[in-house]
Design a protein around this motif. Structure first.
Motif, PDB file in Angstrom:
ATOM      1  N   SER A 378       0.904  -1.437   0.144  1.00 18.91           N
ATOM      2  CA  SER A 378      -0.039   0.001   0.566  1.00 18.91           C
ATOM      3  C   SER A 378       0.820   1.513   0.236  1.00 18.91           C
ATOM      4  O   SER A 378       0.367   2.665  -1.169  1.00 18.91           O
ATOM      5  CB  SER A 378      -1.030   0.099   1.041  1.00 18.91           C
ATOM      6  N   LEU A 379       2.171   1.058   1.076  1.00 20.02           N
ATOM      7  CA  LEU A 379       3.138   2.459   0.739  1.00 20.02           C
ATOM      8  C   LEU A 379       4.079   2.782  -0.548  1.00 20.02           C
ATOM      9  O   LEU A 379       3.959   3.692  -1.462  1.00 20.02           O
ATOM     10  CB  LEU A 379       4.262   2.021   2.089  1.00 20.02           C
ATOM     11  N   ALA A 380       4.342   1.337  -1.000  1.00 18.33           N
ATOM     12  CA  ALA A 380       4.853   1.566  -2.953  1.00 18.33           C
ATOM     13  C   ALA A 380       4.032   2.047  -3.138  1.00 18.33           C
ATOM     14  O   ALA A 380       4.741   2.400  -4.005  1.00 18.33           O
ATOM     15  CB  ALA A 380       5.778   0.234  -2.203  1.00 18.33           C
ATOM     16  N   GLN A 381       2.946   1.268  -3.540  1.00 17.52           N
ATOM     17  CA  GLN A 381       1.010   1.754  -4.189  1.00 17.52           C
ATOM     18  C   GLN A 381       0.972   3.886  -4.696  1.00 17.52           C
ATOM     19  O   GLN A 381       0.518   3.237  -5.799  1.00 17.52           O
ATOM     20  CB  GLN A 381       0.753   0.595  -4.873  1.00 17.52           C
ATOM     21  N   ALA A 382       1.320   3.752  -2.987  1.00 20.07           N
ATOM     22  CA  ALA A 382       0.139   4.512  -3.042  1.00 20.07           C
ATOM     23  C   ALA A 382       1.603   5.867  -3.406  1.00 20.07           C
ATOM     24  O   ALA A 382       2.788   6.338  -3.241  1.00 20.07           O
ATOM     25  CB  ALA A 382      -0.026   4.788  -1.692  1.00 20.07           C
ATOM     26  N   PRO A 383       0.925   7.408  -3.361  1.00 27.52           N
ATOM     27  CA  PRO A 383       2.081   8.558  -4.009  1.00 27.52           C
ATOM     28  C   PRO A 383       2.567   8.374  -2.344  1.00 27.52           C
ATOM     29  O   PRO A 383       2.093   8.147  -1.334  1.00 27.52           O
ATOM     30  CB  PRO A 383       1.104   9.827  -3.978  1.00 27.52           C
ATOM     31  N   GLY A 384       3.708   9.717  -2.454  1.00 35.06           N
ATOM     32  CA  GLY A 384       4.469   9.057  -1.253  1.00 35.06           C
ATOM     33  C   GLY A 384       3.550  10.230   0.207  1.00 35.06           C
ATOM     34  O   GLY A 384       3.007  11.207   0.006  1.00 35.06           O
ATOM     35  N   THR A 385       3.705  10.680   0.846  1.00 30.29           N
ATOM     36  CA  THR A 385       3.064  11.243   2.316  1.00 30.29           C
ATOM     37  C   THR A 385       3.291  12.575   1.279  1.00 30.29           C
ATOM     38  O   THR A 385       4.600  12.688   1.507  1.00 30.29           O
ATOM     39  CB  THR A 385       4.677  10.963   3.347  1.00 30.29           C
ATOM     40  N   PRO A 386       2.578  13.452   1.575  1.00 29.50           N
ATOM     41  CA  PRO A 386       2.893  15.024   1.249  1.00 29.50           C
ATOM     42  C   PRO A 386       4.272  15.561   1.991  1.00 29.50           C
ATOM     43  O   PRO A 386       4.140  15.173   3.376  1.00 29.50           O
ATOM     44  CB  PRO A 386       1.616  15.647   1.768  1.00 29.50           C
ATOM     45  N   LYS A 387       5.214  16.965   1.335  1.00 33.52           N
ATOM     46  CA  LYS A 387       6.165  16.781   1.568  1.00 33.52           C
ATOM     47  C   LYS A 387       6.162  18.471   2.345  1.00 33.52           C
ATOM     48  O   LYS A 387       4.903  19.043   1.407  1.00 33.52           O
ATOM     49  CB  LYS A 387       7.483  16.903   1.471  1.00 33.52           C
ATOM     50  N   GLY A 388       6.652  19.724   3.412  1.00 36.49           N
ATOM     51  CA  GLY A 388       6.223  20.890   3.025  1.00 36.49           C
ATOM     52  C   GLY A 388       5.265  21.614   3.004  1.00 36.49           C
ATOM     53  O   GLY A 388       4.254  22.316   2.846  1.00 36.49           O
TER      54      GLY A 388
END
Length: 470
Positions: A378-388
């Motif tokens: 689920s982590l690898a297929q989803a977008p990354g955690t939003p930054k900034g």
């Protein structure tokens, strides 16, 4: 209600849109929740996609049993044991694990590579003389965002009652052949599949002597500037039955997540606490994410998130990553039997003591592996955690403006804003704001905690990022 929906839709695109007055924060929360699909009492869980369901079905307790029995069969895997004996000691275990990873890599279509990551540890605590420590590392390279990385480990070294005893039998079935078996089995089933982000599967060494292997791995990643967005340690995941007279708990695995980040400075702590407190650090958000995606009928497990870095008087390899500022967590069984752990193999009054294979439940380990697989996939297929992610605190207003950096995910669909009461443990409401990087919501930042997550076109959602004032 129509006017309120119109306002929320427009303000998600243009932060400067005039803010409508509201009678109370409760009214704003209700209206925003209706506009964005939020509902009181919790959010709908993220259901596993078709590929994840198939992947979870392939995890095989019989293969896991084979791995645990083979690792226990090396007699001892003590860090100070032989590195050259082909049948006994830590070196023989290292070489066997390497062969398994190599076999998995052969099925990956070139996406997985395997290495022996070695260094010589100078004399230190529990290391009386210079000692070679070797991690066995398999890297499944992401096809979309290979620079975004997730790490999972189990430690393959073991110990006897005396932590410096490198010669007595120390089979280490539960601690931690069970964790290595879970990591190997997840690597096997994921190797045949394409992932968007990179996943690193590592059997680390030197844990019992002082987290030496994981410390080296974490430092190598940190020194390379790697974007590690999550790390999991699987340590003592062999059974839900403590064999100590208490009731068995075969459907629960604990996940330890710290609050205030270990590597945080006092200034960072003060800043973060002003918007979310210790319960909104990246590791706590990771715990919420795992509980969301992994506690489902396909895994057959309940993930009990414990808001602590680890158990009292204990520690595991996730700490090496926490110390470098990476979000990290530790999986472990629901209740440990301390009488059986770290014991030389012996018999007293007809009862065997020692960390023996007989005390492991291979179906339990398989369920833990499924939890890991659900989280990593689920982590690898989803977008990354939003930054900034920033919450605007420059103006006195009853509205809330949030900003964040755009995602680099090639299939980004948009973003969701979440919030909860300041006394609530879990996110309670969600608002879809579209593919924007600024949004203003008619809800006071003084009354609730906010977060932002990314969503791709297939509905995969990232962990939530809590904002900092700006």
């Amino acid at each position: 209600m129509t006017d309120r929906r119109t306002f929320l839709s427009a303000s998600a695109v243009v932060a400067a849109t005039p803010v409508l007055a509201v009678a109370s924060s409760a009214g704003a929360a209700g209206a925003a929740g209706a506009a964005g699909g939020g509902r009181p009492g919790g959010l709908p869980k993220q259901a596993p996609d078709r590929e994840l369901k198939a992947l979870l079905q392939e995890i095989d307790p019989h293969r896991i049993e084979t791995i645990v029995r083979r690792l226990a069969g090396f007699g001892t895997r003590h860090t100070l044991s032989s590195q050259d004996d082909p049948v006994r000691g830590v070196g023989a275990a290292r070489d066997w694990i390497y062969e398994q990873f190599q076999a998995y890599a052969a099925t990956s279509g070139g996406r997985m590579s395997v290495e022996l990551q070695s260094y010589v540890q100078p004399p230190a605590s529990r290391i009386p003389e210079p000692t070679r420590i070797t991690n066995v590392v398999a890297t499944l390279r992401g096809s979309g965002e290979p620079g975004r990385i997730y790490v999972v480990t189990g430690h393959y070294d073991s110990r006897a009652s005396d932590v410096m005893d490198a010669t007595s039998d120390a089979p280490g079935a539960d601690d931690d052949a069970s964790g290595v078996a879970a990591v190997l089995e997840v690597a096997r089933v994921m190797a045949t599949r394409e992932v968007q982000a990179t996943v690193i599967f590592a059997a680390v060494a030197g844990e019992e002597q002082g987290l030496y292997g994981s410390d080296h791995l974490a430092q190598q990643l940190k020194g390379a500037g790697a974007d590690v967005q999550a790390m999991f340690s699987n340590d003592i995941v062999g059974t839900g039955n403590a064999h100590d007279g208490t009731a068995a708990d075969p459907r629960t695995v604990r996940l330890f997540v710290e609050g205030v980040p270990t590597a945080e400075t006092p200034a960072q702590t003060s800043t973060r606490q002003s918007v979310g407190g210790e319960n909104d650090g990246a590791s706590r958000q990771l715990g919420r994410f795992v509980q969301d995606v992994a506690a489902n009928p396909q895994t057959g497990m309940d993930v009990r998130v414990v808001w602590r870095r680890d158990r009292y008087l204990r520690g595991s390899d996730h700490i090496s990553f926490l110390l470098r500022g990476y979000p990290a967590a530790r999986f472990t069984e629901p209740r440990e039997n301390f009488a059986h752990e770290h014991q030389n193999v012996r018999v007293e009054n007809g009862v065997q003591y020692g960390d023996l294979v007989e005390f492991c439940d291979f179906r339990y380990i398989a369920r833990v592996a499924r939890v890991n697989a659900a989280a990593l996939w689920s982590l690898a297929q989803a977008p990354g955690t939003p930054k900034g992610v920033v919450i605007d605190t420059t103006q006195l207003t009853n509205a809330t403006t949030l900003r964040w950096q755009p995602s680099s995910a090639p299939d980004i669909e948009g973003y969701e804003v979440l919030w909860r009461e300041t006394t609530a443990a879990q996110w309670e409401r969600v608002l879809v704001v579209g593919n924007v990087t600024t949004t203003t919501i008619d809800l006071s930042k003084d009354n609730v905690f906010f977060g932002v997550r990314a969503v791709d076109r297939d509905g995969h959602r990232s962990p939530v990022a809590a904002p900092v004032p700006g």
